[in-house]
Design a protein around this motif. Structure first.
Motif, PDB file in Angstrom:
ATOM      1  N   ARG A  90       0.819  -1.202   0.000  1.00 51.22           N
ATOM      2  CA  ARG A  90       0.000   0.000   0.000  1.00 51.22           C
ATOM      3  C   ARG A  90       0.859   1.260   0.000  1.00 51.22           C
ATOM      4  NH1 ARG A  90      -3.330  -0.022   4.954  1.00 51.22           N
ATOM      5  NH2 ARG A  90      -4.124  -1.897   4.018  1.00 51.22           N
ATOM      6  N   TYR A  91       1.964   1.223   0.742  1.00 53.44           N
ATOM      7  CA  TYR A  91       2.799   2.415   0.865  1.00 53.44           C
ATOM      8  C   TYR A  91       4.110   2.302   0.083  1.00 53.44           C
ATOM      9  CZ  TYR A  91      -0.516   3.523   4.524  1.00 53.44           C
ATOM     10  OH  TYR A  91      -1.669   3.786   5.204  1.00 53.44           O
ATOM     11  N   ALA A  92       4.175   1.384  -0.872  1.00 54.05           N
ATOM     12  CA  ALA A  92       5.404   1.210  -1.657  1.00 54.05           C
ATOM     13  C   ALA A  92       5.707   2.448  -2.498  1.00 54.05           C
ATOM     14  CB  ALA A  92       5.285  -0.023  -2.552  1.00 54.05           C
ATOM     15  N   VAL A  96       8.209   7.733  -4.183  1.00 57.19           N
ATOM     16  CA  VAL A  96       8.028   8.327  -5.516  1.00 57.19           C
ATOM     17  C   VAL A  96       7.008   9.457  -5.465  1.00 57.19           C
ATOM     18  CG1 VAL A  96       7.266   7.860  -7.878  1.00 57.19           C
ATOM     19  CG2 VAL A  96       8.672   6.190  -6.676  1.00 57.19           C
ATOM     20  N   LEU A  97       5.893   9.220  -4.768  1.00 62.55           N
ATOM     21  CA  LEU A  97       4.859  10.253  -4.681  1.00 62.55           C
ATOM     22  C   LEU A  97       5.358  11.465  -3.901  1.00 62.55           C
ATOM     23  CD1 LEU A  97       1.722   8.006  -4.115  1.00 62.55           C
ATOM     24  CD2 LEU A  97       2.379   9.195  -6.201  1.00 62.55           C
ATOM     25  N   GLY A 142      -3.510   6.433  -4.534  1.00 63.08           N
ATOM     26  CA  GLY A 142      -3.931   6.694  -3.153  1.00 63.08           C
ATOM     27  C   GLY A 142      -3.561   8.052  -2.611  1.00 63.08           C
ATOM     28  N   LEU A 143      -2.983   8.943  -3.419  1.00 57.09           N
ATOM     29  CA  LEU A 143      -2.592  10.269  -2.941  1.00 57.09           C
ATOM     30  C   LEU A 143      -3.807  11.198  -3.006  1.00 57.09           C
ATOM     31  CD1 LEU A 143       0.101  11.736  -2.090  1.00 57.09           C
ATOM     32  CD2 LEU A 143       0.043  12.751  -4.356  1.00 57.09           C
ATOM     33  N   THR A 144      -4.097  11.890  -1.913  1.00 51.12           N
ATOM     34  CA  THR A 144      -5.208  12.844  -1.893  1.00 51.12           C
ATOM     35  C   THR A 144      -4.713  14.189  -1.392  1.00 51.12           C
ATOM     36  OG1 THR A 144      -5.818  12.007   0.289  1.00 51.12           O
ATOM     37  CG2 THR A 144      -7.069  11.165  -1.564  1.00 51.12           C
ATOM     38  N   PRO A 145      -5.106  15.278  -2.065  1.00 53.93           N
ATOM     39  CA  PRO A 145      -4.681  16.613  -1.630  1.00 53.93           C
ATOM     40  C   PRO A 145      -5.463  17.063  -0.399  1.00 53.93           C
ATOM     41  CG  PRO A 145      -6.005  16.768  -3.630  1.00 53.93           C
ATOM     42  CD  PRO A 145      -5.849  15.314  -3.323  1.00 53.93           C
ATOM     43  N   GLY A 185      -3.231   7.267   1.445  1.00 58.41           N
ATOM     44  CA  GLY A 185      -4.063   6.365   2.239  1.00 58.41           C
ATOM     45  C   GLY A 185      -4.411   7.051   3.550  1.00 58.41           C
ATOM     46  N   ASP A 186      -4.037   6.431   4.676  1.00 55.52           N
ATOM     47  CA  ASP A 186      -4.266   7.030   5.997  1.00 55.52           C
ATOM     48  C   ASP A 186      -3.035   7.769   6.505  1.00 55.52           C
ATOM     49  OD1 ASP A 186      -6.771   5.883   6.010  1.00 55.52           O
ATOM     50  OD2 ASP A 186      -6.071   4.036   6.942  1.00 55.52           O
TER      51      ASP A 186
END
Length: 198
Positions: A90-92, A96-97, A142-145, A185-186
């Motif tokens: 999930r957080y791999a 990069v992000l 999964g990235l949210t602003p 994600g969270d």
């Protein structure tokens, strides 16, 4: 061992010899034993067999308990590995992000400052489309602003930089967003830098 001793006493009694224990001393408690005393020996044999079966049952119970405990530990180990693997997957993309956040910031700044000049209007359309495509791509991972004007200030997702007075907004809400925050994600990657309305 006890059974073997009783049998040797029995043989001695049948032969008419003196009953002796393993050390060769006479056993007065068995001197009256005759060949017909097999009932006493059978009772002792039954008692020894009962003790033996109790010991075997206890050992079987301990082995079964150990087997169940080992199976439970293995099951817990598998579940923990599965959870860790899912979290890692999930957080791999986190690194990069995180590296892409300055690119999104620069596109936001280009749109913000370029909108003040009429000559940049056509170019801003391309910048806006590029930002939209990039934001859609990172949102799929999964990235949210975070951070919008007028939303309630929350220290968990906002970093207060200062205060600003805006009569059109309620006190204590976000008056202006200086830099967007992002969440994967969270997990919070970066808090939004905001000005709070007085």
């Amino acid at each position: 061992m006890r059974r073997h001793t009783m049998q040797s006493y029995m043989r001695a009694a049948q032969a008419g010899g003196e009953l002796q224990d393993e050390n060769g001393e006479a056993r007065p408690d068995l001197e009256g034993l005759n060949p017909d005393g097999e009932e006493a020996l059978a009772a002792e044999d039954a008692e020894a067999a009962a003790e033996q079966s109790q010991v075997e049952a206890r050992i079987k119970a301990e082995v079964e308990e150990l087997r169940l405990r080992s199976a439970a530990e293995m099951d817990n180990f598998k579940k923990r590995l599965n959870r860790e693997h899912q979290e890692q997957m999930r957080y791999a993309a986190e690194k990069v992000l995180s590296d892409l956040l300055p690119t999104l910031d620069n596109l936001d700044l280009a749109l913000q400052y370029g909108s003040k000049h009429e000559a940049c209007k056509d170019m801003l359309q391309g910048v806006a489309m590029t930002r939209k495509l990039l934001l859609e791509a990172v949102t799929k991972h999964g990235l949210t602003p975070l951070g919008e004007e007028g939303e309630e200030f929350s220290p968990e997702v906002h970093e207060a930089v200062g205060f600003e007075a805006r009569p059109d907004l309620a006190p204590g809400v976000v008056a202006r967003v200086l830099q967007r925050g992002y969440k994967l994600g969270d997990r919070l990657l970066r808090p939004a830098k905001v000005m709070i309305n007085q």
